[in-house]
Write an enzyme that holds these catalytic residues in place. Sequence first.
Site, PDB file in Angstrom:
ATOM      1  N   CYS A   1      -5.250   0.292 -13.165  1.00 17.76           N
ATOM      2  CA  CYS A   1      -6.125   0.322 -11.947  1.00 17.76           C
ATOM      3  C   CYS A   1      -6.344   2.140 -11.039  1.00 17.76           C
ATOM      4  CB  CYS A   1      -6.579  -0.940 -11.193  1.00 17.76           C
ATOM      5  SG  CYS A   1      -6.625  -2.545 -12.244  1.00 17.76           S
ATOM      6  N   ASP A   2      -4.487   2.608 -11.176  1.00 13.32           N
ATOM      7  CA  ASP A   2      -4.439   2.771  -9.471  1.00 13.32           C
ATOM      8  C   ASP A   2      -3.443   3.893 -10.036  1.00 13.32           C
ATOM      9  OD1 ASP A   2      -6.237   1.069  -7.894  1.00 13.32           O
ATOM     10  OD2 ASP A   2      -4.089  -0.045  -7.358  1.00 13.32           O
TER      11      ASP A   2
ATOM     12  N   CYS B   1      -2.119  -2.890 -10.641  1.00  9.26           N
ATOM     13  CA  CYS B   1      -2.432  -2.705 -10.944  1.00  9.26           C
ATOM     14  C   CYS B   1      -2.314  -1.110 -11.629  1.00  9.26           C
ATOM     15  CB  CYS B   1      -3.299  -2.990 -11.095  1.00  9.26           C
ATOM     16  SG  CYS B   1      -4.509  -2.535 -12.642  1.00  9.26           S
TER      17      CYS B   1
END
Length: 407
Positions: free
Chosen positions: A139-140, A136
């Site tokens: 997300c990251d 993701c």
Amino acid sequence: MVAEIYDILVVGGGPAGLAAGIYGSRSRLKTAILQKGKPGGQAATTQELENYPGFSRGTTGPALMEAMAEHAKSFGTEILREEVIDLELEEEIKIVKTKSGAEYRSKAVILAPGAEPRSLNIKGERVLRGKGVSYCATCDADFFEDLDVVVVGNGDAAVEEAMYLTKFAESVTIIVIHDEGVLDCNKASAEHAFANPKIKWVWNSVLEEIKGDGLVESVMIKNIKTGEISEMETNGVFFFVGTVPKTEILKGKVELSEQGYVITNDLMETSVPGVYAAGDARVKYLRQVITAASDGAVAAVAAEKYLAEEEGFKDQVLHAQEPVLVAFWAPQIEESIAAVSKLEKAVSELAGKVKLVKIDTYRNQRVAKRYGVTEIPTVVFFKNGEKVDAIKGSFSTEEVAEKINLI
């Protein structure tokens, strides 16, 4: 012994299921969550969680999920460690069967089994997940600021996410199985990617292994034409080869998309009355902890309204001792407002021999659909809980009185 009947059973204890539990129990509904393992789902495996509102660079996936589970339990939600293996959803009381042999009964069910990134089972992928291996970019990506990363995949999602990663990373290398210049993504995305100076390409190749001692340090890349294997230093590996919804047991139970995701409307309603879906397992645009929690809240509130409507209809109509006239009307249709006034007059003249129940189809389309109401106004006549007659469209007070005398 009569089996316990829940108001809401939630299948899955990730952020969607936990949020549903909070909202269900807080509405004073008997609510239980059935979860195979520890609550939290995929979010509980995300060590750093920086994009959940209110927790700026200050929480972890496990910590947030534990807090959500405790929150749900504080309102009375039961969290039961059970693996669901089958469901019977068509009847008024739904039955959920588990691997332990237990059967749970409920008036409404919220499906929140989640989804998981498609894994290629490459050596090192699982052990370094969350330690440089990610699925993701949203997300990251900011964990890899000014670092080098590798992207696996060349479809729309892979190329678009690679473009997003270039906002943070020093370089993004996309490993492509095809010949040079050939991508599976749309032409516009390909052109933008080719023009981005931060994106590098490795053609005719697949990822063979991810290496690192605690964190990703390098990858082994195999050229599928020559068989040559080379090592490349990198700080992260992003896989964008799709996700897999955990909906195998839902096939034939509710409507699914071609990819296996549960199809819902904005109220999280599935194709089966009283059954809702929330989180990553449903068809949706963005799969994040916050959107899963939002889905769970919507599903639980919709289920609470469904139960209130169903219980109200049973009490007022199906269990009534006297005959009942059900007037289906809508506030935006003036003719139906006038029709309700006529019915009120007709019923008052019968001095308690018949009962009038008004249903606003703008708010409650479910009951209208069940009894085939396609025109507003419509009057449906019930006796002993059964539909015995109906009048569609315009009517006179005399026509209503005649129908009542016949039942």
